[in-house]
Scaffold this motif. Structure first.
Motif, PDB file in Angstrom:
ATOM      1  N   VAL A   1      -2.403  -0.785  10.603  1.00 40.61           N
ATOM      2  CA  VAL A   1      -3.461  -1.795  10.622  1.00 40.61           C
ATOM      3  C   VAL A   1      -4.634  -1.166  11.376  1.00 40.61           C
ATOM      4  CG1 VAL A   1      -4.143  -4.073  11.451  1.00 40.61           C
ATOM      5  CG2 VAL A   1      -1.834  -3.701  10.557  1.00 40.61           C
ATOM      6  N   HIS A   2      -5.848  -1.407  10.909  1.00 43.91           N
ATOM      7  CA  HIS A   2      -6.996  -0.741  11.537  1.00 43.91           C
ATOM      8  C   HIS A   2      -8.134  -1.718  11.793  1.00 43.91           C
ATOM      9  CE1 HIS A   2      -9.637   2.525  12.694  1.00 43.91           C
ATOM     10  NE2 HIS A   2     -10.561   2.086  11.867  1.00 43.91           N
TER      11      HIS A   2
ATOM     12  N   GLU B   1     -10.639   8.221   4.813  1.00 49.28           N
ATOM     13  CA  GLU B   1      -9.192   8.363   4.654  1.00 49.28           C
ATOM     14  C   GLU B   1      -8.446   7.155   5.226  1.00 49.28           C
ATOM     15  OE1 GLU B   1      -7.553  10.756   2.905  1.00 49.28           O
ATOM     16  OE2 GLU B   1      -9.609  11.191   2.315  1.00 49.28           O
ATOM     17  N   ILE B   2      -8.923   6.636   6.345  1.00 46.64           N
ATOM     18  CA  ILE B   2      -8.288   5.458   6.948  1.00 46.64           C
ATOM     19  C   ILE B   2      -8.399   4.267   6.011  1.00 46.64           C
ATOM     20  CG2 ILE B   2      -8.424   3.798   8.850  1.00 46.64           C
ATOM     21  CD1 ILE B   2      -9.587   6.235  10.520  1.00 46.64           C
ATOM     22  N   ILE B   3      -9.596   4.061   5.448  1.00 50.89           N
ATOM     23  CA  ILE B   3      -9.814   2.938   4.520  1.00 50.89           C
ATOM     24  C   ILE B   3      -8.869   3.051   3.330  1.00 50.89           C
ATOM     25  CG2 ILE B   3     -11.474   1.879   2.940  1.00 50.89           C
ATOM     26  CD1 ILE B   3     -13.677   2.832   4.938  1.00 50.89           C
ATOM     27  N   LYS B   4      -8.685   4.274   2.852  1.00 56.63           N
ATOM     28  CA  LYS B   4      -7.819   4.491   1.686  1.00 56.63           C
ATOM     29  C   LYS B   4      -6.348   4.255   2.020  1.00 56.63           C
ATOM     30  CE  LYS B   4      -7.555   8.734   0.155  1.00 56.63           C
ATOM     31  NZ  LYS B   4      -7.930  10.001  -0.537  1.00 56.63           N
ATOM     32  N   HIS B   5      -5.964   4.588   3.261  1.00 60.92           N
ATOM     33  CA  HIS B   5      -4.532   4.558   3.603  1.00 60.92           C
ATOM     34  C   HIS B   5      -4.049   3.258   4.236  1.00 60.92           C
ATOM     35  CE1 HIS B   5      -0.672   5.761   5.303  1.00 60.92           C
ATOM     36  NE2 HIS B   5      -1.112   5.315   6.471  1.00 60.92           N
ATOM     37  N   ALA B   6      -4.865   2.637   5.074  1.00 64.04           N
ATOM     38  CA  ALA B   6      -4.392   1.516   5.896  1.00 64.04           C
ATOM     39  C   ALA B   6      -3.852   0.374   5.048  1.00 64.04           C
ATOM     40  CB  ALA B   6      -5.519   1.016   6.795  1.00 64.04           C
ATOM     41  N   SER B   7      -2.783  -0.246   5.530  1.00 58.55           N
ATOM     42  CA  SER B   7      -2.199  -1.387   4.833  1.00 58.55           C
ATOM     43  C   SER B   7      -3.017  -2.655   5.040  1.00 58.55           C
ATOM     44  CB  SER B   7      -0.761  -1.624   5.329  1.00 58.55           C
ATOM     45  OG  SER B   7       0.041  -0.504   5.086  1.00 58.55           O
ATOM     46  N   LEU B   8      -3.727  -2.730   6.168  1.00 54.97           N
ATOM     47  CA  LEU B   8      -4.537  -3.911   6.483  1.00 54.97           C
ATOM     48  C   LEU B   8      -5.706  -3.458   7.350  1.00 54.97           C
ATOM     49  CD1 LEU B   8      -4.670  -7.093   6.401  1.00 54.97           C
ATOM     50  CD2 LEU B   8      -3.517  -7.042   8.613  1.00 54.97           C
TER      51      LEU B   8
ATOM     52  N   ARG C   1       6.749  -8.211   5.327  1.00 60.23           N
ATOM     53  CA  ARG C   1       7.614  -8.633   4.214  1.00 60.23           C
ATOM     54  C   ARG C   1       7.429  -7.717   3.014  1.00 60.23           C
ATOM     55  NH1 ARG C   1       6.481 -14.064   5.702  1.00 60.23           N
ATOM     56  NH2 ARG C   1       4.729 -14.120   4.245  1.00 60.23           N
ATOM     57  N   ARG C   2       6.171  -7.396   2.715  1.00 61.77           N
ATOM     58  CA  ARG C   2       5.904  -6.518   1.569  1.00 61.77           C
ATOM     59  C   ARG C   2       6.459  -5.124   1.802  1.00 61.77           C
ATOM     60  NH1 ARG C   2       0.918  -9.139   2.161  1.00 61.77           N
ATOM     61  NH2 ARG C   2      -0.033  -7.300   3.155  1.00 61.77           N
ATOM     62  N   ASP C   3       6.478  -4.712   3.053  1.00 61.60           N
ATOM     63  CA  ASP C   3       6.882  -3.352   3.390  1.00 61.60           C
ATOM     64  C   ASP C   3       8.361  -3.244   3.776  1.00 61.60           C
ATOM     65  OD1 ASP C   3       5.150  -1.074   3.303  1.00 61.60           O
ATOM     66  OD2 ASP C   3       5.768  -0.654   5.356  1.00 61.60           O
ATOM     67  N   LYS C   4       9.073  -4.357   3.741  1.00 61.04           N
ATOM     68  CA  LYS C   4      10.406  -4.412   4.349  1.00 61.04           C
ATOM     69  C   LYS C   4      11.389  -3.425   3.716  1.00 61.04           C
ATOM     70  CE  LYS C   4      13.839  -7.785   5.871  1.00 61.04           C
ATOM     71  NZ  LYS C   4      14.230  -9.204   5.861  1.00 61.04           N
TER      72      LYS C   4
END
Length: 725
Positions: free
Chosen positions: A154-155, A193-200, A457-460
């Motif tokens: 998360v960023h 790169e952060i924008i592309k990778h971060a989940s939230l 939950r999505r990443d569980k």
């Protein structure tokens, strides 16, 4: 009854790793305004850490930052750990020089933080469920950890490089001077790169998403952005009511004023040109009616002697004094030199008690935490009509936004509020209620945890798989070793039969203490064949296909955890189809292609630059890492695969500190494993692309070639096991 953590923990509380690298961070007496790096972000991360730790679904929160040993700052910042209560703490890790550094100078040392964070996490006995990073420098660190450990990131950006660069260029600053001072290119690339990778990605306002993140190439996944306005500590910032103002705080102000009981216009910011203190003084100085109606209080950081400030701050403060003299405002303006953090809430309350106004005259304001503090204190405000204040006005209905580029507009707005007592009282009450509803930490954390529950939950399934593999899988293959030597094969280990024979004979004597491994662009079959041909025993660990595969010992047992880890976002066939259009790229022979690697012969004069290839793949929503080496080869890998990532994965899995890894290489595809906390040897016959590493710490450039260069490096580092080769 509230379901707080103190009353009852949830069944599976989570562990959050918070990362904020720059500035002076401690849990008490925060030195806000001491410099440009110690401001609102410091307040935010410390208060968020505390607030999350109080939540019943959170077991612990670690706020990771930089350890600073500098006689010019408090010893507090040299403490490895500081408790914040309720399972929250600040953890400080060394990074680069011991002295305090401004954030623009931290970039060369961030790989050390990645390495030391992995070691720190190993000691915890548990991986975090979530990594939350703040600003681009911590974002870079968190992204690497997220890639290595398979933990969602998360960023929160706080401020962004691209809009800042555009504003500074528009003001007439020269691009090359800005790059030298602010490292914009590296920062903006990291942010992409952060924008592309971060989940939230957490933002304070919708404007931040639309007008700031919207400037970035990778900002095309709006579903990952969430507006969660930060909170304010309502136990600190509260209306005066019948509470007595501290005499010391009141004296800080009143000693400057001829008629101290008049309404008080209050402003607090760093002495920075963008904060437009000059425009506020002009608004007040040119408006005699406003001078008659109110006094002006300006808190512009802290100072002992203006001549000891940084050059830019000296200029702002000197001009401020000149303007006070120009408009003859002596006795009407208070300009205290030292305001402690415990006194700031008192100044808000003092201004509210005297029926004053808070003003933020900045040219732009991404959010506006001081506006929330003012509203919580029952103090109406005036702020710039650009950025976050619009949202705060909409939620709190306790202030006005104006075009702060025009000083007369600031003056008119201040008079408008001061001249109507009924309006002032209504807005003061609105602000208090609005902050409780929208900007308390309790409200913030509830919104935050709702998003995190959905994310986890999505990443569980992925998290369960990777945690099981890393934490509860097979025991470390080499539990007795104390150090590891990892070498590239071609042109590094091989090429000098005499020195190779000398090195391999010594390695046999070290088996109980030293792990030996190879890291190569070759496939596992090719690596085994060439090692056998050169009478080298099969190593303890084999990192092959440019870091996309890991195998162990003579049985070549594959590391299934690594395979599961790097599979993320890998679309091999789509990548091959996309790159087929470029004439300067020709697929190598089929035996060089792997499940997690595409290998090309690259013609330098015909192939596009790497940054253009990255942009092209991004437009197609394809994710890959491109590794160019020897000026003729291009390897396309999953974003999580590389020799460097593989070594860091092994360091975590074995519980072996990265400084106990000695790595040797000769070409560009070795760079990731050569930088950071590993001890590195670059052999004398290295490729030209490695010359850029010559000034890096913990990298030794040998004079000797091939295995003789490795032996020279072993002797250079002087480790007991290596010294007698």
């Amino acid at each position: 009854m509230q379901n707080t953590k103190q009353q009852q923990k949830s069944e599976n509380p989570i562990y959050i790793l918070m990362i904020s690298m720059h500035g002076l961070i401690r849990g008490h007496d925060m030195e806000l305004g001491r410099d440009a790096d110690t401001g609102g972000q410091v307040t935010y991360v410390v208060e968020l850490t505390k607030a999350l730790a109080r939540h019943h679904e959170v077991e612990k929160v670690d706020l990771l930052t930089r350890l600073i040993e500098d006689p010019n700052v408090s010893l507090d910042y040299a403490q490895p750990e500081e408790s914040l209560g309720n399972g929250a703490r600040i953890v400080r890790l060394p990074c680069g020089p011991r002295r305090y550094l401004r954030k623009e100078l931290l970039w060369p040392y961030l790989n050390q933080v990645v390495d030391r964070s992995l070691h720190f996490l190993r000691q915890q006995g548990r991986l975090p469920d979530l990594i939350h990073t703040h600003y681009a420098d911590a974002g870079y660190v968190g992204q690497q950890l997220s890639l290595l450990l398979g933990i969602p990131q998360v960023h929160t950006g706080h401020s962004l490089g691209r809009p800042k660069l555009e504003r500074m260029l528009a003001s007439g600053r020269k691009a090359h001077a800005l790059e030298k001072q602010f490292n914009f290119e590296r920062r903006i690339n990291a942010e992409e790169e952060i924008i592309k990778h971060a989940s939230l990605i957490v933002t304070s306002t919708q404007q931040e998403i639309d007008q700031q993140y919207g400037l970035y190439t990778n900002c095309n996944h709006s579903s990952r952005f969430r507006v969660i306005p930060p909170g304010t500590d309502t136990s600190r910032f509260s209306p005066p009511l019948r509470k007595k103002i501290q005499p010391a705080a009141q004296q800080l102000v009143d000693k400057f004023l001829i008629d101290p009981e008049k309404p008080l216009i209050f402003s607090i910011s760093r002495p920075d040109a963008r904060k437009n203190i000059k425009g506020l003084v002009k608004a007040y100085g040119q408006n005699l009616e406003l001078q008659e109606a109110a006094n002006l209080l300006i808190v512009a950081g802290t100072r002992s002697d203006i001549r000891e400030l940084e050059e830019s701050e000296q200029k702002i403060m000197s001009e401020l004094l000149f303007d006070i003299d120009r408009y003859d405002l002596w006795g009407k303006v208070a300009l205290p030199k030292h305001v402690g953090q415990e006194e700031v809430p008192e100044l808000y309350r003092l201004a509210a008690r005297r029926r004053g106004i808070f003003v933020n005259p900045a040219f732009t304001e991404p959010f506006g935490l001081t506006l929330i503090e003012a509203a919580a204190s029952g103090l109406p405000f005036v702020a710039p009509d650009d950025g976050g204040p619009r949202d705060i006005v909409a939620n709190c209905r306790s202030g006005l936004v104006v075009d702060t580029l025009h000083s007369d507009e600031i003056g008119k707005a201040l008079l408008y509020i001061l001249q109507d007592r009924k309006r002032w009282r209504q807005w003061a009450n609105n602000g208090i209620a609005g902050v409780w509803r929208h900007y308390s930490w309790a409200a913030h954390v509830e919104k935050y945890m709702k998003e995190i529950r959905g994310l986890l939950r999505r990443d569980k399934k992925r998290l369960r798989r990777q945690h099981a593999i890393i934490q509860h899988g097979e025991k470390s293959y080499m539990p007795l070793v104390e150090k590891a030597l990892i070498s590239d094969i071609d042109n590094t280990l091989l090429g000098d039969r005499r020195s190779l024979k000398q090195l391999t004979a010594w390695l046999k004597t070290q088996r109980t203490k030293l792990a030996f491994g190879i890291a190569t662009g070759r496939t596992i079959e090719s690596a085994v064949a060439v090692l056998t041909k050169n009478q080298v025993n099969i190593p303890d660990v084999l990192i092959t296909s440019v870091g996309s595969e890991i195998h162990y010992s003579k049985k070549l047992v594959p590391d299934l955890g690594w395979t599961a880890h790097i599979r993320h976002q890998w679309r091999r066939e789509a990548l091959a189809e996309a790159l087929a259009r470029f004439s300067g790229l020709e697929l190598q022979a089929s035996e060089n292609q792997r499940e997690f690697k595409l290998s090309y012969l690259a013609t330098p004069d015909s192939m596009p630059p790497l940054n253009e290839l990255y942009e092209y793949l991004h437009d197609l929503k394809l994710h890959a890492q491109l590794i160019y080496s020897h000026e003729e080869f291009l390897d396309v890998l999953p974003v999580r695969a590389s020799k460097g990532h593989a070594i860091r994965y092994l360091a975590y899995k074995w519980g072996l500190p990265l400084e106990n890894f000695l790595v040797a290489g000769d070409s560009g595809n070795d760079i990731e494993m050569l930088v950071g906390d590993t001890r590195a040897i670059i052999v004398g016959n290295h490729s030209p692309e490695l010359a850029v590493l010559r000034d890096q710490e913990q990298i030794y450039f040998a004079q000797s070639h091939n295995a003789a260069g490795i032996i020279e490096g072993l002797q250079h580092y002087g480790m007991e096991e290596f010294a007698h080769v």
